[in-house]
Design a protein around this motif. Structure first.
Motif, PDB file in Angstrom:
ATOM      1  N   GLU A 199      30.461  42.749  35.528  1.00  0.00           N
ATOM      2  CA  GLU A 199      31.711  42.180  35.797  1.00  0.00           C
ATOM      3  C   GLU A 199      32.714  42.410  34.359  1.00  0.00           C
ATOM      4  O   GLU A 199      32.197  41.474  33.773  1.00  0.00           O
ATOM      5  N   HIS A 203      38.577  38.843  32.557  1.00  0.00           N
ATOM      6  CA  HIS A 203      39.345  38.688  31.686  1.00  0.00           C
ATOM      7  C   HIS A 203      39.799  37.083  31.116  1.00  0.00           C
ATOM      8  O   HIS A 203      39.869  36.785  31.985  1.00  0.00           O
ATOM      9  N   LYS A 260      39.025  35.682  34.942  1.00  0.00           N
ATOM     10  CA  LYS A 260      39.719  36.645  35.618  1.00  0.00           C
ATOM     11  C   LYS A 260      38.467  37.381  36.531  1.00  0.00           C
ATOM     12  O   LYS A 260      38.573  38.621  35.211  1.00  0.00           O
ATOM     13  N   GLY A 283      38.325  40.866  38.131  1.00  0.00           N
ATOM     14  CA  GLY A 283      38.691  42.676  38.806  1.00  0.00           C
ATOM     15  C   GLY A 283      40.385  41.458  39.217  1.00  0.00           C
ATOM     16  O   GLY A 283      41.100  40.800  39.133  1.00  0.00           O
ATOM     17  N   SER A 284      39.881  41.594  41.236  1.00  0.00           N
ATOM     18  CA  SER A 284      41.341  40.721  41.979  1.00  0.00           C
ATOM     19  C   SER A 284      40.982  39.628  42.404  1.00  0.00           C
ATOM     20  O   SER A 284      42.299  39.504  42.664  1.00  0.00           O
ATOM     21  N   SER A 285      40.546  39.382  41.690  1.00  0.00           N
ATOM     22  CA  SER A 285      39.880  37.656  42.449  1.00  0.00           C
ATOM     23  C   SER A 285      40.761  37.202  41.819  1.00  0.00           C
ATOM     24  O   SER A 285      41.493  37.099  40.934  1.00  0.00           O
ATOM     25  N   SER A 286      41.007  35.626  42.032  1.00  0.00           N
ATOM     26  CA  SER A 286      41.812  34.869  41.794  1.00  0.00           C
ATOM     27  C   SER A 286      40.628  34.279  40.812  1.00  0.00           C
ATOM     28  O   SER A 286      40.112  34.047  40.454  1.00  0.00           O
TER      29      SER A 286
END
Length: 159
Positions: A14, A17, A42, A44-47
């Protein structure tokens, strides 16, 4: 450089960021002889999750003793970010909230950051408030930035 970067996780492949969020002297917060650098990580779209890099304060003393130069706040943040990037790339990151660097790791990563940047003068300013506005525009230059005399705007002039 290492205050805001993307790195590929060795195990999950993955893109993570990572962004610097703050620096805290841990003597006051957890009674440790260290300086803690906080990053938000972070995927992807996870917290996002917080990761703290603990740097022993003895590294500041040892850097000054060995080289005559100091580790600035900017350099500390970049050093911790470089270390964070390296542990993610090598698979050492196992989801812990805090990682502790040794004095030698701090010195090695700090030297590598300065070598990459060419000089501490080239390190990015922190904090990042808005990617479109430099911190100097908001806060002015700090005396520790070593760029000549501090000139205060007229509204801050004391009579």
């Amino acid at each position: 450089m290492y205050e805001d970067f993307t790195v590929k996780d060795r195990w999950t492949d993955e893109d993570l960021h990572c962004s610097w969020k703050g620096t805290v002297v841990a003597i006051a917060t957890r009674h440790a002889d260290a300086t803690d650098i906080r990053f938000s990580v972070k995927a992807g779209s996870s917290s996002p999750r917080a990761i703290w890099i603990a740097m022993p304060n003895m590294a500041w003393v040892e850097q000054k003793r060995r080289t005559g130069k100091v580790i600035t706040d900017y350099l500390a943040a970049q050093t911790a970010g470089r270390y964070l990037k390296s542990i993610i790339e090598t698979g050492y990151d196992n989801g812990r909230e805090m990682y502790t660097m040794t004095v030698e790791e701090v010195l090695d990563h700090a030297n590598a950051v300065v070598k990459e940047a060419g000089s501490t003068d080239n390190l990015p300013s922190l904090p990042i408030i808005n990617e479109d506005i430099s911190p100097e525009r908001v806060f002015g230059r700090l005396p520790a930035d070593n760029a000549g005399p501090v000139v205060m705007p007229p509204e801050h002039t004391v009579l």
